[in-house]
Design a protein around this motif. Structure first.
Motif, PDB file in Angstrom:
ATOM      1  N   VAL A  59       0.859  -1.179   0.000  1.00  0.00           N
ATOM      2  CA  VAL A  59       0.000   0.000   0.000  1.00  0.00           C
ATOM      3  C   VAL A  59       0.896   1.230   0.000  1.00  0.00           C
ATOM      4  O   VAL A  59       1.844   1.308   0.775  1.00  0.00           O
ATOM      5  N   GLU A  60       0.613   2.136  -0.877  1.00  0.00           N
ATOM      6  CA  GLU A  60       1.407   3.363  -0.915  1.00  0.00           C
ATOM      7  C   GLU A  60       0.843   4.367   0.085  1.00  0.00           C
ATOM      8  O   GLU A  60      -0.353   4.592   0.135  1.00  0.00           O
ATOM      9  N   MET A  61       1.731   4.935   0.862  1.00  0.00           N
ATOM     10  CA  MET A  61       1.289   5.968   1.795  1.00  0.00           C
ATOM     11  C   MET A  61       1.369   7.319   1.106  1.00  0.00           C
ATOM     12  O   MET A  61       2.141   7.505   0.169  1.00  0.00           O
ATOM     13  N   GLN A  62       0.566   8.246   1.584  1.00  0.00           N
ATOM     14  CA  GLN A  62       0.693   9.622   1.115  1.00  0.00           C
ATOM     15  C   GLN A  62       2.031  10.153   1.599  1.00  0.00           C
ATOM     16  O   GLN A  62       2.526   9.744   2.660  1.00  0.00           O
ATOM     17  N   LYS A  63       2.611  11.045   0.855  1.00  0.00           N
ATOM     18  CA  LYS A  63       3.891  11.662   1.209  1.00  0.00           C
ATOM     19  C   LYS A  63       4.985  10.630   1.450  1.00  0.00           C
ATOM     20  O   LYS A  63       5.821  10.785   2.338  1.00  0.00           O
ATOM     21  N   ALA A  64       4.995   9.562   0.644  1.00  0.00           N
ATOM     22  CA  ALA A  64       5.996   8.503   0.806  1.00  0.00           C
ATOM     23  C   ALA A  64       7.413   9.039   0.634  1.00  0.00           C
ATOM     24  O   ALA A  64       8.360   8.500   1.187  1.00  0.00           O
ATOM     25  N   ASP A  65       7.539  10.126  -0.115  1.00  0.00           N
ATOM     26  CA  ASP A  65       8.861  10.706  -0.373  1.00  0.00           C
ATOM     27  C   ASP A  65       9.229  11.820   0.609  1.00  0.00           C
ATOM     28  O   ASP A  65      10.277  12.429   0.500  1.00  0.00           O
ATOM     29  N   GLN A  66       8.380  12.060   1.595  1.00  0.00           N
ATOM     30  CA  GLN A  66       8.650  13.101   2.590  1.00  0.00           C
ATOM     31  C   GLN A  66       9.656  12.575   3.619  1.00  0.00           C
ATOM     32  O   GLN A  66       9.589  11.436   4.050  1.00  0.00           O
ATOM     33  N   CYS A  67      10.554  13.431   4.033  1.00  0.00           N
ATOM     34  CA  CYS A  67      11.582  13.110   5.023  1.00  0.00           C
ATOM     35  C   CYS A  67      10.958  12.588   6.315  1.00  0.00           C
ATOM     36  O   CYS A  67       9.859  12.986   6.697  1.00  0.00           O
ATOM     37  N   CYS A  68      11.700  11.712   7.002  1.00  0.00           N
ATOM     38  CA  CYS A  68      11.241  11.192   8.300  1.00  0.00           C
ATOM     39  C   CYS A  68      11.724  12.068   9.452  1.00  0.00           C
ATOM     40  O   CYS A  68      11.370  11.823  10.602  1.00  0.00           O
ATOM     41  N   GLY A  69      12.557  13.058   9.162  1.00  0.00           N
ATOM     42  CA  GLY A  69      13.006  13.973  10.203  1.00  0.00           C
ATOM     43  C   GLY A  69      14.337  13.644  10.833  1.00  0.00           C
ATOM     44  O   GLY A  69      14.805  14.359  11.706  1.00  0.00           O
ATOM     45  N   PHE A  70      14.974  12.563  10.402  1.00  0.00           N
ATOM     46  CA  PHE A  70      16.241  12.187  11.034  1.00  0.00           C
ATOM     47  C   PHE A  70      17.366  13.105  10.561  1.00  0.00           C
ATOM     48  O   PHE A  70      17.862  13.907  11.330  1.00  0.00           O
ATOM     49  N   GLY A  71      17.776  12.971   9.327  1.00  0.00           N
ATOM     50  CA  GLY A  71      18.778  13.867   8.749  1.00  0.00           C
ATOM     51  C   GLY A  71      20.091  13.950   9.506  1.00  0.00           C
ATOM     52  O   GLY A  71      20.718  15.000   9.552  1.00  0.00           O
ATOM     53  N   GLY A  72      20.489  12.862  10.144  1.00  0.00           N
ATOM     54  CA  GLY A  72      21.759  12.860  10.861  1.00  0.00           C
ATOM     55  C   GLY A  72      21.753  13.838  12.018  1.00  0.00           C
ATOM     56  O   GLY A  72      20.933  13.750  12.925  1.00  0.00           O
ATOM     57  N   ALA A  73      22.655  14.807  11.972  1.00  0.00           N
ATOM     58  CA  ALA A  73      22.777  15.785  13.059  1.00  0.00           C
ATOM     59  C   ALA A  73      21.556  16.700  13.164  1.00  0.00           C
ATOM     60  O   ALA A  73      21.327  17.311  14.205  1.00  0.00           O
ATOM     61  N   PHE A  74      20.755  16.780  12.114  1.00  0.00           N
ATOM     62  CA  PHE A  74      19.549  17.616  12.139  1.00  0.00           C
ATOM     63  C   PHE A  74      18.659  17.253  13.324  1.00  0.00           C
ATOM     64  O   PHE A  74      18.161  18.126  14.032  1.00  0.00           O
ATOM     65  N   SER A  75      18.470  15.959  13.535  1.00  0.00           N
ATOM     66  CA  SER A  75      17.580  15.509  14.612  1.00  0.00           C
ATOM     67  C   SER A  75      18.115  15.865  15.996  1.00  0.00           C
ATOM     68  O   SER A  75      17.348  15.988  16.946  1.00  0.00           O
ATOM     69  N   ILE A  76      19.429  16.039  16.101  1.00  0.00           N
ATOM     70  CA  ILE A  76      20.038  16.427  17.378  1.00  0.00           C
ATOM     71  C   ILE A  76      20.002  17.937  17.560  1.00  0.00           C
ATOM     72  O   ILE A  76      19.695  18.443  18.635  1.00  0.00           O
ATOM     73  N   ARG A  77      20.268  18.666  16.488  1.00  0.00           N
ATOM     74  CA  ARG A  77      20.265  20.136  16.559  1.00  0.00           C
ATOM     75  C   ARG A  77      18.866  20.719  16.697  1.00  0.00           C
ATOM     76  O   ARG A  77      18.674  21.754  17.329  1.00  0.00           O
ATOM     77  N   TYR A  78      17.904  20.073  16.055  1.00  0.00           N
ATOM     78  CA  TYR A  78      16.533  20.592  16.023  1.00  0.00           C
ATOM     79  C   TYR A  78      15.552  19.493  16.427  1.00  0.00           C
ATOM     80  O   TYR A  78      14.712  19.066  15.631  1.00  0.00           O
ATOM     81  N   PRO A  79      15.606  19.025  17.675  1.00  0.00           N
ATOM     82  CA  PRO A  79      14.775  17.881  18.076  1.00  0.00           C
ATOM     83  C   PRO A  79      13.277  18.124  17.959  1.00  0.00           C
ATOM     84  O   PRO A  79      12.533  17.201  17.615  1.00  0.00           O
ATOM     85  N   GLU A  80      12.808  19.336  18.234  1.00  0.00           N
ATOM     86  CA  GLU A  80      11.368  19.602  18.150  1.00  0.00           C
ATOM     87  C   GLU A  80      10.885  19.532  16.707  1.00  0.00           C
ATOM     88  O   GLU A  80       9.809  18.985  16.426  1.00  0.00           O
ATOM     89  N   ILE A  81      11.672  20.076  15.796  1.00  0.00           N
ATOM     90  CA  ILE A  81      11.300  20.023  14.367  1.00  0.00           C
ATOM     91  C   ILE A  81      11.365  18.578  13.879  1.00  0.00           C
ATOM     92  O   ILE A  81      10.464  18.102  13.174  1.00  0.00           O
ATOM     93  N   SER A  82      12.425  17.883  14.256  1.00  0.00           N
ATOM     94  CA  SER A  82      12.589  16.486  13.865  1.00  0.00           C
ATOM     95  C   SER A  82      11.407  15.643  14.341  1.00  0.00           C
ATOM     96  O   SER A  82      10.873  14.834  13.580  1.00  0.00           O
ATOM     97  N   GLN A  83      10.997  15.848  15.585  1.00  0.00           N
ATOM     98  CA  GLN A  83       9.867  15.083  16.120  1.00  0.00           C
ATOM     99  C   GLN A  83       8.569  15.407  15.378  1.00  0.00           C
ATOM    100  O   GLN A  83       7.778  14.514  15.095  1.00  0.00           O
ATOM    101  N   ALA A  84       8.357  16.654  15.042  1.00  0.00           N
ATOM    102  CA  ALA A  84       7.150  17.028  14.293  1.00  0.00           C
ATOM    103  C   ALA A  84       7.141  16.349  12.920  1.00  0.00           C
ATOM    104  O   ALA A  84       6.094  15.878  12.459  1.00  0.00           O
ATOM    105  N   ILE A  85       8.314  16.280  12.287  1.00  0.00           N
ATOM    106  CA  ILE A  85       8.406  15.654  10.964  1.00  0.00           C
ATOM    107  C   ILE A  85       8.150  14.156  11.062  1.00  0.00           C
ATOM    108  O   ILE A  85       7.401  13.584  10.265  1.00  0.00           O
ATOM    109  N   VAL A  86       8.778  13.482  12.039  1.00  0.00           N
ATOM    110  CA  VAL A  86       8.577  12.040  12.175  1.00  0.00           C
ATOM    111  C   VAL A  86       7.141  11.727  12.592  1.00  0.00           C
ATOM    112  O   VAL A  86       6.566  10.726  12.152  1.00  0.00           O
TER     113      VAL A  86
END
Length: 136
Positions: A59-86
């Motif tokens: 089953v294809e999900m909507q926004k299958a190509d959207q980032c999961c919010g990890f992005g390496g150091a991104f998730s550490i530098r911007y945890p609130e944004i990362s959590q919203a994305i995931v």
């Protein structure tokens, strides 16, 4: 560099594997990892392999190509944004009604599975190689 391939790319383009001889019982969606899709241009290969698995309902999900919010150091530098994305990604997975999400990136796997576990959801997160090898 010309001899280095991503897993699904190697199977489909080099070994010419189009159908895999494995089974998986479940409803599966696929998360396109950012670097695979945007940097390496790999989109079709994982899906072709997944769709050939016996018993698997893709089953294809909507926004299958959207980032999961990890992005390496991104998730550490911007945890609130990362959590919203995931959280948005997990909402898309849940909306697809999949019981398993597959991706080809270990960072995405860590990010998705840890957040899914914290939320108490019962969604499996697997690497494509794990699913094809029958490892759950």
């Amino acid at each position: 560099g010309e001899r280095v391939y991503e897993f699904s790319e190697f199977l489909v383009k080099v070994l010419k594997v189009e159908e895999v001889k494995c089974t998986y019982s479940g409803r599966v969606t696929y998360h396109h990892a950012c670097h695979l899709l945007r940097e390496l241009g790999i989109e079709d290969e994982p899906l072709r392999l997944l769709k050939s698995v016996q018993g698997l309902q893709y089953v294809e999900m909507q926004k299958a190509d959207q980032c999961c919010g990890f992005g390496g150091a991104f998730s550490i530098r911007y945890p609130e944004i990362s959590q919203a994305i995931v959280d948005d990604k997990i909402a898309q997975i849940k909306q697809s009604e999949a019981d398993t999400v597959v991706t080809n990136d270990t960072g995405c796997i860590m990010n998705l599975s840890s957040r899914i576990n914290r939320l108490g959801e019962r969604i499996k997160v697997l690497h494509l190689a794990e699913l094809l090898a029958g490892i759950e």
